[in-house]
Design a protein around this motif. Structure first.
Motif, PDB file in Angstrom:
ATOM      1  N   ASN A   1      13.301  17.320 -11.154  1.00 22.29           N
ATOM      2  CA  ASN A   1      13.397  18.765 -11.287  1.00 22.29           C
ATOM      3  C   ASN A   1      12.909  19.450 -10.011  1.00 22.29           C
ATOM      4  O   ASN A   1      12.301  18.839  -9.135  1.00 22.29           O
ATOM      5  CB  ASN A   1      12.657  19.251 -12.544  1.00 22.29           C
ATOM      6  N   ASP A   2      13.188  20.752  -9.921  1.00 21.15           N
ATOM      7  CA  ASP A   2      12.875  21.510  -8.706  1.00 21.15           C
ATOM      8  C   ASP A   2      11.381  21.551  -8.393  1.00 21.15           C
ATOM      9  O   ASP A   2      10.995  21.568  -7.231  1.00 21.15           O
ATOM     10  CB  ASP A   2      13.413  22.942  -8.836  1.00 21.15           C
ATOM     11  N   THR A   3      10.537  21.555  -9.408  1.00 23.92           N
ATOM     12  CA  THR A   3       9.087  21.615  -9.180  1.00 23.92           C
ATOM     13  C   THR A   3       8.598  20.350  -8.475  1.00 23.92           C
ATOM     14  O   THR A   3       7.811  20.424  -7.533  1.00 23.92           O
ATOM     15  CB  THR A   3       8.342  21.799 -10.518  1.00 23.92           C
TER      16      THR A   3
ATOM     17  N   HIS B   1       9.812  20.391  -4.906  1.00 19.56           N
ATOM     18  CA  HIS B   1       9.021  21.360  -4.139  1.00 19.56           C
ATOM     19  C   HIS B   1       7.656  20.774  -3.782  1.00 19.56           C
ATOM     20  O   HIS B   1       7.179  20.904  -2.646  1.00 19.56           O
ATOM     21  CB  HIS B   1       8.852  22.656  -4.937  1.00 19.56           C
ATOM     22  N   ASP B   2       7.008  20.125  -4.759  1.00 23.52           N
ATOM     23  CA  ASP B   2       5.700  19.522  -4.515  1.00 23.52           C
ATOM     24  C   ASP B   2       5.784  18.401  -3.473  1.00 23.52           C
ATOM     25  O   ASP B   2       4.914  18.282  -2.603  1.00 23.52           O
ATOM     26  CB  ASP B   2       5.094  18.983  -5.816  1.00 23.52           C
TER      27      ASP B   2
END
Length: 187
Positions: free
Chosen positions: A2-4, A7-8
């Motif tokens: 997922n995008d989170t 991003h992390d």
């Protein structure tokens, strides 16, 4: 993913890059810059592979496997990987990478590191066929990978991806070579 999570991972990659840039290592700067430049176009990797092919037996087989693995890794990283992912190169100026450790910034995409892919392809292929070479070539491959971050031209994630890709290319070459040897060259 997922995008989170992506991003992390990107934030971690950027933070590691910035930490390397901020670490003062004057004794390493010139050496790593030279190593990074010497690894351009797989010059060191192919030189090692060619030198090994000059010695009959296991060394020759290791050199041939190494050369094939470097060729596959170079193609896979520089043509396929960079063409598909197109990750921009790091911002050296923004991260304040010291000028005396920099090499020319490549114009190609950043992901994956082709230098690292080729070095790990050589280390994996040659080290598998010629085990005494595995430690020195593995250390060399790690040094090449780190030099690409140290000089500011790659994020650590690019180098990790290059290492995985290079090792996978070597494994494929070795598996194909074993199949050819076992079958006597018959498809």
């Amino acid at each position: 993913m997922n995008d989170t999570v992506l991003h992390d991972l990107s934030a971690l990659d950027g933070a590691l890059y910035a930490a390397v840039a901020a670490t003062d290592t004057p004794a390493l700067d010139v050496r790593l810059r030279r190593l990074s430049a010497a690894a351009d176009r797989s010059k060191i990797n192919l030189s090692v592979a060619v030198a090994l092919t000059l010695v009959p037996g296991r060394c020759r087989r290791a050199g041939l496997a190494g050369a094939a693995a470097v060729a596959l890794a170079s193609f896979s990283s520089n043509i396929l990987g960079k063409g598909l992912v197109r990750r921009p190169r790091p911002d050296r100026e923004g991260a304040r990478v010291r000028v005396d450790r920099q090499v020319p910034m490549p114009t190609s995409a950043s992901f994956p590191s082709g230098h690292t892919a080729s070095a790990f392809a050589l280390a994996t292929a040659v080290g598998t066929v010629l085990p005494p070479a595995s430690v020195p070539l593995g250390m060399f491959a790690c040094a090449v990978g780190y030099s690409r971050v140290h000089t500011g031209v790659h994020y650590p994630g690019d180098v990790i991806a290059g290492a995985v890709l290079g090792s996978a290319c070597a494994s494929l070459v070795l598996a194909m070579g074993h199949k050819v040897l076992v079958s006597g060259g018959r498809g």
